[in-house]
Design a protein around this motif. Structure first.
Motif, mmCIF file in Angstrom:
data_model
loop_
_atom_site.group_PDB
_atom_site.id
_atom_site.type_symbol
_atom_site.label_atom_id
_atom_site.label_comp_id
_atom_site.label_asym_id
_atom_site.label_seq_id
_atom_site.Cartn_x
_atom_site.Cartn_y
_atom_site.Cartn_z
ATOM 1 N N PRO A 1 0.797 -1.220 0.000
ATOM 2 C CA PRO A 1 0.000 0.000 0.000
ATOM 3 C C PRO A 1 0.834 1.278 0.000
ATOM 4 N N VAL A 2 0.411 2.215 -0.827
ATOM 5 C CA VAL A 2 1.046 3.532 -0.858
ATOM 6 C C VAL A 2 -0.004 4.547 -0.417
ATOM 7 N N TYR A 3 0.373 5.414 0.511
ATOM 8 C CA TYR A 3 -0.549 6.440 0.993
ATOM 9 C C TYR A 3 -0.231 7.769 0.320
ATOM 10 N N LEU A 4 -1.254 8.513 0.005
ATOM 11 C CA LEU A 4 -1.047 9.856 -0.534
ATOM 12 C C LEU A 4 -1.261 10.872 0.581
ATOM 13 N N LYS A 5 -0.615 12.023 0.454
ATOM 14 C CA LYS A 5 -0.677 13.031 1.518
ATOM 15 C C LYS A 5 -1.205 14.343 0.980
ATOM 16 N N ARG A 6 -1.330 15.317 1.852
ATOM 17 C CA ARG A 6 -1.807 16.634 1.388
ATOM 18 C C ARG A 6 -0.899 17.207 0.306
ATOM 19 N N SER A 7 0.394 16.912 0.430
ATOM 20 C CA SER A 7 1.341 17.457 -0.557
ATOM 21 C C SER A 7 1.134 16.846 -1.946
ATOM 22 N N ASP A 8 0.368 15.755 -2.024
ATOM 23 C CA ASP A 8 0.086 15.148 -3.331
ATOM 24 C C ASP A 8 -1.087 15.816 -4.047
ATOM 25 N N ILE A 9 -1.779 16.716 -3.371
ATOM 26 C CA ILE A 9 -2.923 17.383 -3.996
ATOM 27 C C ILE A 9 -2.408 18.357 -5.048
ATOM 28 N N LYS A 10 -2.972 18.244 -6.250
ATOM 29 C CA LYS A 10 -2.476 19.089 -7.348
ATOM 30 C C LYS A 10 -3.424 20.260 -7.650
ATOM 31 N N THR A 11 -4.613 20.205 -7.110
ATOM 32 C CA THR A 11 -5.602 21.231 -7.440
ATOM 33 C C THR A 11 -5.675 22.277 -6.337
ATOM 34 N N ALA A 12 -6.130 23.473 -6.701
ATOM 35 C CA ALA A 12 -6.264 24.544 -5.711
ATOM 36 C C ALA A 12 -7.426 25.434 -6.111
ATOM 37 N N PHE A 13 -7.831 26.309 -5.221
ATOM 38 C CA PHE A 13 -8.950 27.212 -5.524
ATOM 39 C C PHE A 13 -8.706 28.513 -4.789
ATOM 40 N N GLU A 14 -9.546 29.519 -5.093
ATOM 41 C CA GLU A 14 -9.286 30.847 -4.527
ATOM 42 C C GLU A 14 -9.962 31.042 -3.168
ATOM 43 N N ASN A 15 -11.272 30.824 -3.142
ATOM 44 C CA ASN A 15 -12.001 31.210 -1.938
ATOM 45 C C ASN A 15 -13.129 30.240 -1.640
ATOM 46 N N LYS A 16 -13.059 29.601 -0.471
ATOM 47 C CA LYS A 16 -14.018 28.553 -0.127
ATOM 48 C C LYS A 16 -15.424 29.108 0.080
ATOM 49 N N GLN A 17 -15.539 30.201 0.844
ATOM 50 C CA GLN A 17 -16.877 30.724 1.143
ATOM 51 C C GLN A 17 -17.586 31.197 -0.122
ATOM 52 N N ASP A 18 -16.835 31.868 -1.019
ATOM 53 C CA ASP A 18 -17.423 32.305 -2.288
ATOM 54 C C ASP A 18 -17.896 31.105 -3.096
ATOM 55 N N ALA A 19 -17.063 30.070 -3.111
ATOM 56 C CA ALA A 19 -17.413 28.873 -3.888
ATOM 57 C C ALA A 19 -18.696 28.246 -3.348
ATOM 58 N N ILE A 20 -18.771 28.141 -2.015
ATOM 59 C CA ILE A 20 -19.957 27.529 -1.401
ATOM 60 C C ILE A 20 -21.200 28.377 -1.695
ATOM 61 N N SER A 21 -21.078 29.693 -1.588
ATOM 62 C CA SER A 21 -22.223 30.567 -1.885
ATOM 63 C C SER A 21 -22.666 30.397 -3.334
ATOM 64 N N PHE A 22 -21.692 30.312 -4.235
ATOM 65 C CA PHE A 22 -22.029 30.182 -5.652
ATOM 66 C C PHE A 22 -22.716 28.844 -5.940
ATOM 67 N N MET A 23 -22.275 27.807 -5.243
ATOM 68 C CA MET A 23 -22.844 26.470 -5.459
ATOM 69 C C MET A 23 -24.325 26.408 -5.108
ATOM 70 N N LYS A 24 -24.757 27.326 -4.255
ATOM 71 C CA LYS A 24 -26.161 27.348 -3.849
ATOM 72 C C LYS A 24 -27.111 27.499 -5.036
ATOM 73 N N ASN A 25 -26.595 28.023 -6.152
ATOM 74 C CA ASN A 25 -27.443 28.224 -7.319
ATOM 75 C C ASN A 25 -27.695 26.940 -8.106
ATOM 76 N N PHE A 26 -27.067 25.849 -7.674
ATOM 77 C CA PHE A 26 -27.156 24.623 -8.480
ATOM 78 C C PHE A 26 -27.570 23.441 -7.617
ATOM 79 N N GLN A 27 -28.246 22.506 -8.281
ATOM 80 C CA GLN A 27 -28.701 21.318 -7.563
ATOM 81 C C GLN A 27 -27.622 20.275 -7.460
ATOM 82 N N ASN A 28 -26.771 20.248 -8.486
ATOM 83 C CA ASN A 28 -25.786 19.177 -8.513
ATOM 84 C C ASN A 28 -24.562 19.611 -9.318
ATOM 85 N N GLU A 29 -23.583 18.762 -9.317
ATOM 86 C CA GLU A 29 -22.305 19.072 -9.977
ATOM 87 C C GLU A 29 -22.480 19.369 -11.461
ATOM 88 N N HIS A 30 -23.337 18.580 -12.097
ATOM 89 C CA HIS A 30 -23.463 18.729 -13.546
ATOM 90 C C HIS A 30 -24.038 20.077 -13.938
#
Lengths: 316, 421
Positions: free
Chosen positions: B65-94
């Motif tokens: 077994p190989v474990y991945l760590k936080r340092s293996d995360i390749k993606t990033a974003f700007e602002n969590k609260q803004d993202a969550i507020s914006f998501m409110k406009n949608f029912q699902n990911e698609h």
């Protein structure tokens, strides 16, 4: 030590003390499964409604809920009938995993002494069941009201879990006023202190044992009597030795299956080690419907029954 | 939140249960051509759990077994609260993806980045869940993989401090399905709870993600079932059916002493067969515990077999509703369950559901349950198809490699997708 109560009182009446205990400690909660009057907690309910929580007829829920309260830093007294507390045996076990908490499972209407409801409500295996529960640090079977109150107060001073058994039937104070009950300690009555026969009784059987002592004495047999309410942990070797000193026959008496993990089994290893013969008085199987007096008589657990059995033990 | 039209199922061409565009089957057929240019189609492909079935190429077999760590995360974003507020406009990911594709804005980009960031972590948590089970030689993969997104989103929404796990005012979480620990431990490690722990294990002193290696081991830090004492654990569980009672107690005290705090509890659908939950359910509503939020990891499968074949507890939402609870669900009827695309793996659905649950609970003063429909073993095709088979056992080397190949492909895919946002 609290005020010594001189009137006849059932150990189940410890519920009357909750108001004072709750007044002294705002972290103390009381939970109950629809038995406020039987448990004598109506006063607490009126005085501290927010901290006296009615769970409805839901023992398992009540016990896990109490675990949650304790995790929030509260002390909790959990209240229901001794038979029904066992419905939450696994919940009690699970609640002990990982962290020491102050939860007191206060059961009442224990033993066949509860009487006429019959065997469905007669807890005769609870002491053994709770003794075998790793989630319980202490199993206590107090013999009179004063001892029950004092032990309860002590339990609230420690971050430990306990199962305390109480009874419906009232009893006169049996332990003397100057005696200070303590977990793990028994009381040796001074009468016939030089006798080599002793009855060690827990809970409601102490009253019967003391009466049997008088009856036996009138037929020329002198015996000692000791009260022992701590079933778990088993009293240490020193304490057992102190109680049974100079005895060659120990009779354990309990309103419980006599081979069911209660007082008799708690003392057996120590007595065996000391090489002292042990005989047991208690239940063999289910009880039945009847008055407390009638049932104690039927199963040989009243003063006459004990007297008769002691004579039989002596003749063997 | 959905518009009225969406709620009535009009206007948009989305299957209300699966969240898939209603012409998805056609879409999937066309995937091969433009999959690398159309992010929505790419996303659908990513989300098809069995898309990578049998995929072994590109990855060397790695049965240790190989474990991945936080340092293996390749993606990033700007602002969590803004993202969550914006998501409110949608029912699902698609819906969110479709919007972003057609009307790309700064807000939508931030929200999609956040979504893909969480998607990436979900795959990493799945890899770490299976790694623990493989390492230990036992454990519960099915439920650990079905709960992944639920736990991930929960820890995004909860008020908690991994660096100060005893913070008194925190939200509490009770993991009532206390056997599905690998998923929880992977999540706690990701949150950073274990960064502040050091534990001797054999000749080593371990901390952080390395503690995952000690799962179920002699003298390990991480026990088989949930237990107080592990950083981030609020209550011991493992015997099913006790969690809601515990959460009720947390909520009862919080309501008086820390009104900001919420008690969350995660239960399995099979677990709902336990009578104690019915007892506790009534308590929550009787005492108006608007600060209790229950989530059902409704994966439809229990130890022996499918839940509805074992002892049918459906319809779950109706039962809670009858007990006085507010219910948030994807609206899927249990008879119509089909894999994949469950709302319980849809991050937009889950974020909205949790945010809404907190609001509804406090507005109406009632407990709220979120019925999250999931796949048992989600992310690994043969585990989903195996039904009860993968409730509680470790895969052998060959199957572990197969599972890892599928998850690695998911990881590659989500990163590729991120690069195009």
């Amino acid at each position: 030590m609290q005020k010594y109560n001189t009137a006849k009182a059932a150990t189940r009446d410890v519920g009357n003390e909750y108001v004072d205990l709750m007044a002294a400690d705002e972290n103390l909660y009381v939970v109950n499964a629809d038995l406020s009057d039987s448990l004598k907690i109506r006063k607490a309910k009126n005085a501290y409604p927010g901290r006296t929580i009615e769970m409805g007829i839901s023992e398992q829920d009540m016990i896990s809920f109490s675990y949650g309260l304790a995790l929030m830093g509260k002390k909790v007294i959990v209240n229901t009938f001794a038979q029904f507390m066992q419905r939450g045996w696994d919940q009690i076990y699970q609640s002990g995993r990982g962290k020491k908490l102050n939860i007191i499972y206060r059961a009442t209407h224990a033993g066949i002494g509860v009487g006429q409801d019959g065997e469905s409500a007669q807890a005769i295996g609870d002491l053994g069941a709770m003794r075998a529960n790793a989630g319980i640090d202490y199993v206590l079977d107090p013999v009179d009201y004063n001892e029950a109150v004092e032990l309860l107060r002590q339990l609230l001073q420690e971050n430990r879990t306990a199962y305390m058994r109480t009874y419906r039937q009232p009893v006169s104070p049996l332990l003397p006023q100057n005696y200070e009950p303590k977990i793990g300690r028994g009381f040796l009555f001074p009468q016939n202190i030089n006798s080599s026969i002793i009855i060690i009784a827990s809970g409601s059987m102490l009253e019967q044992a003391l009466k049997a002592q008088s009856l036996l004495e009138s037929s020329g047999i002198k015996i000692k009597v000791a009260a022992l309410s701590t079933i778990k942990p088993s009293p240490d070797a020193g304490e057992v030795k102190r109680l049974v000193e100079n005895s060659n026959l120990v009779i354990t008496a309990e309103d419980h299956l006599k081979y069911g993990g209660g007082l008799g089994d708690a003392l057996a290893p120590a007595l065996n080690k000391l090489g002292i013969r042990q005989k047991r008085i208690g239940m063999d199987s289910y009880g039945t419907t009847g008055t407390p007096e009638g049932l104690y008589k039927k199963y040989g657990m009243d003063a006459e029954g004990i007297t008769r059995q002691v004579k039989e033990f002596l003749n063997k | 939140m959905p518009t009225e039209n969406q709620q009535k199922g009009k206007g948009r061409e989305f299957n209300p249960h699966s969240g898939l565009p209603s012409n998805s089957s056609n879409l999937l057929i066309q995937l091969t051509e433009d999959v690398h240019t159309d992010i929505l189609k790419m996303f659908i492909r990513f989300d098809m759990y069995n898309q990578f079935k049998g995929s072994t190429n590109c990855y060397s077999m790695q049965s240790s077994p190989v474990y991945l760590k936080r340092s293996d995360i390749k993606t990033a974003f700007e602002n969590k609260q803004d993202a969550i507020s914006f998501m409110k406009n949608f029912q699902n990911e698609h819906e969110l993806l479709e919007y972003h594709q057609s009307k790309t804005t700064t807000e939508s980009r931030n929200a999609v980045k956040y979504l893909l960031h969480l998607k990436e972590i979900a795959v990493i948590n799945r890899i770490n869940s299976l790694a623990q089970i493989k390492d230990a030689g036992s454990g519960h993969p099915g439920g650990s993989l079905s709960e992944t997104e639920i736990l991930l989103v929960l820890y995004e929404i909860m008020r908690h401090k991994p660096a100060d796990s005893d913070w008194m005012e925190r939200d509490r979480f009770v993991m009532s399905k206390g056997h599905a620990t690998p998923g929880l431990y992977a999540q706690l490690a990701m949150c950073g709870y274990f960064d502040h722990v050091s534990c001797s294990f054999g000749s080593e002193i371990l901390s952080g993600f390395d503690l995952l290696r000690t799962f179920r081991k002699d003298d390990g830090y991480l026990p088989g079932h949930v237990k107080v004492g592990v950083a981030g654990i609020d209550a011991s569980t493992g015997s099913l059916g006790t969690g809601l009672s515990i959460a009720n107690a947390f909520a009862y005290v919080m309501k008086k002493e820390m009104p900001e705090a919420t008690a969350f509890v995660l239960m399995g659908d099979g677990e709902l067969q336990e009578g104690q939950i019915t007892e506790a359910c009534t308590f929550s509503s009787h005492y108006n515990l608007g600060n209790v939020i229950a989530i059902i990891d409704n994966n439809g499968v229990q130890n022996d077999f499918e839940t509805h074949m074992t002892k049918n507890i459906n319809p779950i939402g109706d039962k809670f509703r009858a007990a006085g609870w507010e219910v948030i669900s994807g609206g899927m009827k249990w008879e119509e369950r089909q894999t994949p695309f469950r709302n319980g793996h849809d991050i937009v659905f889950l974020i909205n559901a949790l945010v809404r649950a907190k609001e509804i609970g406090r507005e109406k003063n009632v407990p709220v349950v979120i019925v999250a429909d999931t796949d048992k073993g989600h992310g690994v095709s043969f585990m989903v198809e195996g039904k009860g088979e993968w409730h509680g056992k470790a895969p052998n080397d060959e199957l572990y490699d197969k599972a890892m190949a599928e998850l690695q492909e998911s990881l590659r895919m989500v990163r590729e997708l991120y690069a195009k946002i």
